[in-house]
Scaffold this active site. Structure first.
Site, PDB file in Angstrom:
ATOM      1  CG  ASP A 165      -8.111   2.340   0.918  1.00 50.07           C
ATOM      2  OD1 ASP A 165      -6.981   1.805   0.852  1.00 50.07           O
ATOM      3  OD2 ASP A 165      -8.957   2.058   1.774  1.00 50.07           O
TER       4      ASP A 165
ATOM      5  CG  HIS B 155      -5.363  -0.874   1.599  1.00 48.48           C
ATOM      6  ND1 HIS B 155      -5.399   0.406   2.090  1.00 48.48           N
ATOM      7  CD2 HIS B 155      -4.325  -1.491   2.202  1.00 48.48           C
ATOM      8  CE1 HIS B 155      -4.423   0.562   2.978  1.00 48.48           C
ATOM      9  NE2 HIS B 155      -3.757  -0.573   3.063  1.00 48.48           N
TER      10      HIS B 155
ATOM     11  CB  CYS C 162      -0.978   0.003   1.170  1.00 49.12           C
ATOM     12  SG  CYS C 162      -0.234  -0.351   2.776  1.00 49.12           S
TER      13      CYS C 162
END
Length: 584
Positions: free
Chosen positions: A541, A543, A417
């Site tokens: 994000d 992820h 990440c």
């Protein structure tokens, strides 16, 4: 009858940044008795050498955009009748006065040697332009043969040939052709040629549900067709026997194919006959810019001649495109003086690049193969409860690409990440023109940390995490920039850093990487209430593991506003704030 007046809102916003006491020029498009002002330039003081003036600047703009008026900002002196002499687009030139202290605009048309006030000035935005006008991008290769450095004369002759009608145009989208049929009685409208229906709205085609990606320009492609065969001789045409003259002498010969990439801003209701003339004008503007490029190269005898390449730009805050021609292969350092001239005459910030290679726009038809999304946060609608007099909202400035897990068929699920957040940050510096380095792979990032002595050699090809400190090291090493680190011992302390984040997005505008515990995210903006202390963070994000599908990313919250509860109370957080270089 005096024309109607429209002014693009981007012009008003740019005027706020210009100093008082400056005279300038206005540029716009005239159609259906309506003058639409799209942009302006400012006069440069005599002590500053500038290779561009208000008349040549018109060549940088799409065909149909012409010099249309005079601009006074604050208190300045200038003889209006003399200033109007270069304006051809209208019989009634525009005179615009702008006062910075109260943002007041006074507009006049110059009619019968008198300034007549304009009672109604309509302010429009870019969506209004897209509903009425469309960009046409004419491209092709132009063969040129020159001798003994007479390239300028050859280009001038080529312009005259193109203007005389020795050009055909092919629209590959509809397989339609356009020629110089002066005697044709059949008139066709542009929207009929391209089969554009009433649902067309530029970047959005409502009927088909197509949304253009942010940072991507929509344009209709057109190809050049050169007339190779001669005209049939008339019966009364005088016939002569060919004469050849042979002269034996040395000479230098230049043979090349010039890259043509010309833009027009065309109203959707323009006729085919007028359209042909507009596209020829765009080609002639392109060739004239190439002439200037060669003239500048000829002044420097120490360097070899390079082919001239047209590149299109849309500086931040502009509502239109500009075309600039650079010698092929020139570095940003070699084009700096030229770019400085453009910044000055356009009144642009002298601390940010707008005309580097990395700033070049992407066109939709050229970027459909690009899988990575640009600026997904622009698809988010602000809720009414986020807007109040006490709240301040600051967002990332410019463009970035959304990098996340599993892209490029690389499995970094569960450990990559921070690497992806770093890639997003570097994409920002690339798309703003600060660097031309490619987006580094995980392996490249790991090797960089080993090379600077931060990690042991066995770190390469591992699945070890990195944090904001390592992200800062890589940015400093690969981009030669500085970073600022903010620390919060708990998730609750992250909110206390809101004023510093607000200042960062206002002054630097770069994405922020935040790492805490085992997770890393990218902060794209902040919404802060200075009275209550309530704060929301715009989070990207990394992820996410799915395809590049914008509705899913927005609706599932992979890009969106998060409250302070988003941060874990028992985790520490470090933020890496990349600092923007001061340069053009």
């Amino acid at each position: 009858m005096a024309p109607q007046l429209q002014i693009l809102s981007n012009v008003i916003e740019r005027l706020k940044n210009i100093k008082d006491g400056v005279m300038g020029h206005l540029y716009g498009v005239m159609y259906n008795n309506t003058l639409t002002v799209l942009t302006f330039s400012v006069n440069i003081s005599d002590d500053i050498e500038c290779n561009i003036n208000h008349t040549t600047l018109q060549l940088y703009m799409p065909a149909e955009v012409y010099l249309c008026g005079i601009l006074h900002i604050g208190e300045c002196e200038g003889k209006l009748p003399d200033a109007f002499q270069d304006i051809d687009i209208t019989d009634n030139p525009l005179f615009l006065k702008y006062a910075r202290d109260n943002s007041r605009i006074e507009a006049y048309f110059y009619i019968h040697l008198k300034l007549e006030p304009i009672n109604e000035v309509k302010i429009i935005d870019e969506s209004d332009i897209r509903r009425e006008f469309i960009y046409i991008r004419l491209r092709g290769s132009l063969p040129v043969t020159a001798q003994n450095d007479n390239i300028i004369e050859v280009l001038e002759d080529t312009r005259k040939k193109m203007a005389s009608g020795k050009l055909g145009i092919h629209f590959p989208l509809r397989n339609a052709f356009l020629f110089n049929n002066e005697n044709s009685s059949k008139e066709v409208l542009l929207k009929e040629i391209l089969e554009i229906n009433e649902h067309y709205e530029g970047n959005i085609n409502v009927k088909r549900g197509i949304v253009r990606p942010a940072g991507v320009v929509d344009a209709v492609n057109a190809n050049m067709l050169l007339k190779l065969s001669g005209d049939r001789l008339s019966e009364d045409h005088a016939k002569f026997a060919p004469v050849l003259q042979y002269i034996k002498r040395p000479f230098n010969s230049l043979e090349c194919n010039l890259s043509i990439d010309a833009l027009s801003l065309v109203n959707l209701s323009v006729s085919s006959a007028d359209l042909y003339g507009i596209l020829v004008e765009s080609l002639c503007r392109n060739i004239k810019l190439i002439e200037y490029c060669y003239e500048n190269q000829l002044k420097n005898l120490e360097t070899s001649m390079k082919l001239s390449v047209p590149i299109h730009f849309k500086p931040q805050g502009f509502g239109h495109l500009l075309t600039v021609v650079y010698p092929n292969g020139y570095s940003d350092k070699q084009t700096m003086e030229y770019r400085e001239s453009l910044h000055r005459i356009l009144g642009l910030d002298m601390t940010k690049p707008y005309f580097r290679y990395g700033n070049a726009v992407k066109f939709y038809n050229d970027s459909q193969g690009d899988s990575i999304l640009i600026n997904p946060h622009e698809a988010i609608l602000q809720n009414d409860d986020t807007i109040s007099s006490n709240r301040k909202v600051r967002l990332v400035q410019g463009l970035y690409a959304y990098h996340h897990y599993m892209q490029e068929n690389f499995d970094d699920n569960g450990w990559g990440c921070a690497y992806r957040s770093l890639q997003t940050i570097i994409s920002w510096f690339r798309l703003q023109g600060y660097t031309e380095i490619p987006i580094p792979s995980h392996n490249k990032i790991q090797k960089c940390l080993v090379d600077i002595g931060d990690k042991p050699s066995n770190f390469v090809n591992s699945k070890q995490w990195i944090g904001s400190t390592e992200v800062g090291f890589v940015l400093e090493s690969l981009l030669d920039i500085s970073v600022k680190i903010l620390c919060a011992s708990t998730g609750e302390e992250v909110s206390s850093l809101a004023p510093e984040l607000l200042h960062h997005f206002q002054t630097q505008g770069t994405p922020v990487m935040i790492g805490g515990g085992v997770l890393a995210h990218t902060i794209l903006g902040i919404n802060y209430d200075e009275i209550t202390g309530d704060v929301k963070f715009l989070i990207l994000d990394p992820h996410y593991t799915g395809p590049e599908h914008l509705p899913t990313i927005i609706n599932k919250g992979w890009c969106g506003w998060k409250s302070k509860e988003f941060w874990k109370k028992d985790a520490f957080y470090n933020m890496c704030l990349p600092q923007r270089p001061v340069c053009i």
